[in-house]
Design an enzyme around this catalytic site. Structure first.
Site, PDB file in Angstrom:
ATOM      1  N   ASP A  55      13.442 -11.099  -1.139  1.00  0.00           N
ATOM      2  CA  ASP A  55      13.118 -11.066   0.285  1.00  0.00           C
ATOM      3  C   ASP A  55      14.280 -10.384   1.012  1.00  0.00           C
ATOM      4  OD1 ASP A  55      12.839 -11.621   2.970  1.00  0.00           O
ATOM      5  OD2 ASP A  55      12.458 -13.768   2.703  1.00  0.00           O
ATOM      6  N   VAL A  56      14.016  -9.224   1.620  1.00  0.00           N
ATOM      7  CA  VAL A  56      15.111  -8.429   2.199  1.00  0.00           C
ATOM      8  C   VAL A  56      15.704  -9.035   3.468  1.00  0.00           C
ATOM      9  CG1 VAL A  56      14.348  -6.246   1.175  1.00  0.00           C
ATOM     10  CG2 VAL A  56      13.555  -6.868   3.481  1.00  0.00           C
ATOM     11  N   PHE A  83       0.833  -1.211   0.000  1.00  0.00           N
ATOM     12  CA  PHE A  83       0.000   0.000   0.000  1.00  0.00           C
ATOM     13  C   PHE A  83       0.873   1.269   0.000  1.00  0.00           C
ATOM     14  CE2 PHE A  83      -2.360   2.791   3.234  1.00  0.00           C
ATOM     15  CZ  PHE A  83      -2.997   3.528   2.253  1.00  0.00           C
ATOM     16  N   TYR A 120       5.245  -7.658  15.925  1.00  0.00           N
ATOM     17  CA  TYR A 120       5.330  -6.440  15.105  1.00  0.00           C
ATOM     18  C   TYR A 120       5.931  -5.296  15.930  1.00  0.00           C
ATOM     19  CZ  TYR A 120       3.599  -2.725  11.955  1.00  0.00           C
ATOM     20  OH  TYR A 120       3.475  -1.650  11.102  1.00  0.00           O
ATOM     21  N   ALA A 131      10.565   2.828   8.049  1.00  0.00           N
ATOM     22  CA  ALA A 131       9.145   2.969   8.408  1.00  0.00           C
ATOM     23  C   ALA A 131       8.905   2.359   9.776  1.00  0.00           C
ATOM     24  CB  ALA A 131       8.272   2.277   7.366  1.00  0.00           C
TER      25      ALA A 131
END
Ligand code: UDP
Length: 328
Positions: free
Chosen positions: A57-58, A12, A146, A115
């Protein structure tokens, strides 16, 4: 031409950032492993010469040939449903992924913006939340994967800044909404709008007295852009301080969508924060930024987007089988 790497580019916020930096005349290198992102969000950019996409994939070593001026690290599951479903990946992308990207920033002499999130404040005991508040997080609760990944992310970012002199920026993003949110990501706005479009009742969790403050995506992107271009290195809140209870918000959505359905109440998920509102004094003072788009206008634009989804997209309420996807 300045070169920027954007991780989570098919998501997004990542996809809106790609659009913004293309518009600003950058060469954009987009990266995503497509676990929660969707190529549909950036397919309109593939024809451009100054856009390239890496399916990567980081959490694995990140290699990008050539010079890099900027890195935006936006790869991460970001909805409670997603990080409940893929808790280990959530921890890894915030911790290992951030480590890899900071290493890349150091190697390339690039400025990196990370972020972060209002979730680092947990279920806050200070209201509204200022950047000085340390937070109230349950490390072992369902949201802990998270919240703690993002808290670690802030720590390692400041360590790279202080120890290695890497140019870093940290944005604490509060609830943001707009076109390209995933309809089935479980967040309250796509949930309510999807329910209205399918003619289902709106599910309010708990008694609806918990609050959130929703920021329209264009405002959020503008704040992030200004932060990246500023010389401010401490974390900064970017969000819309206009607070509302979820119960009142459901009523607003009923009015906006014209649905004839009603509100039904479900259990409040564990550790669901009771209130959330950013104090944006710093963003105002340091970046000269404040949100411009009111909830009515923003919600109308968002609903217009959800209305363009096809019937199968609208009906697909079950979540992707991330496990299967990862095995491929
Ligand atoms: N919520 C709700 N109904 C839904 C989905 C979410 O009442 O169908 C509530 C949720 O419990 C939370 C708020 O809406 O209090 C915002 O949830 P979201 O998942 O969008 O974001 P977050 O909790 O991370 O702010």
């Amino acid at each position: 031409m300045k070169r920027i790497l954007i991780t989570g580019a098919a998501g997004f916020l990542g996809s809106h950032l790609c659009d913004r930096f293309i518009k600003e005349g950058f060469h954009v290198i987009a990266m995503d492993n497509l676990i929660t992102g969707d190529l549909k969000n950036i397919e309109h950019l593939f024809k451009l010469e100054n856009f390239e996409f890496y399916h990567h994939d980081v959490t694995k070593f990140v290699y990008v040939p050539g010079e890099l001026d900027y890195i935006l690290h936006f790869a991460s599951p970001a909805s409670p449903i997603d990080y409940l479903k893929i808790p280990i990946q959530t921890l890894k992308v915030g911790a290992l992924g951030t480590h890899n990207l900071l290493g890349l920033a150091k190697e390339k002499n690039a400025r990196i913006l990370i972020a972060s999130t209002s979730e680092i404040y947990g279920d806050p005991l200070v209201h509204p939340q200022t950047e000085e508040y340390y937070g109230n997080v349950n490390t072992i609760g369902p949201r802990g994967v998270y919240d703690e990944a993002k808290r670690f992310q802030e720590s390692i970012t400041m360590a790279y800044h202080r120890f290695h002199g890497v140019e870093t920026r940290i944005v604490r993003i509060f609830n943001t909404y707009g076109p390209r949110m995933r309809l089935n990501d479980g967040r309250v706005i796509p949930a309510f709008m999807g329910q209205a479009l399918r003619g289902e009742d709106l599910t309010v969790f708990g008694d609806g007295s918990q609050t959130r403050s929703f920021c329209y995506v264009d405002d959020e992107i503008e704040g992030i852009y200004r932060l990246l271009m500023s010389d401010y290195t401490l974390p900064i809140n970017i969000g819309n301080p206009h607070e509302i209870t979820i119960g009142d918000f459901a009523e607003e959505i009923i009015k906006l969508t014209g649905t004839t359905q009603k509100v039904i109440y479900k259990d409040l998920p564990q550790d669901d924060p009771m209130q959330r509102q950013p104090d944006i004094s710093k963003a105002k003072e340091i970046l000269g930024w404040e949100p411009k788009v009111g909830r009515e206008e923003g919600m109308r634009k968002t609903f217009e987007y959800f209305k363009t989804l096809s019937k199968p997209e609208l009906e697909r309420t079950e979540h992707r089988d991330f496990t299967q996807r990862n095995k491929k």
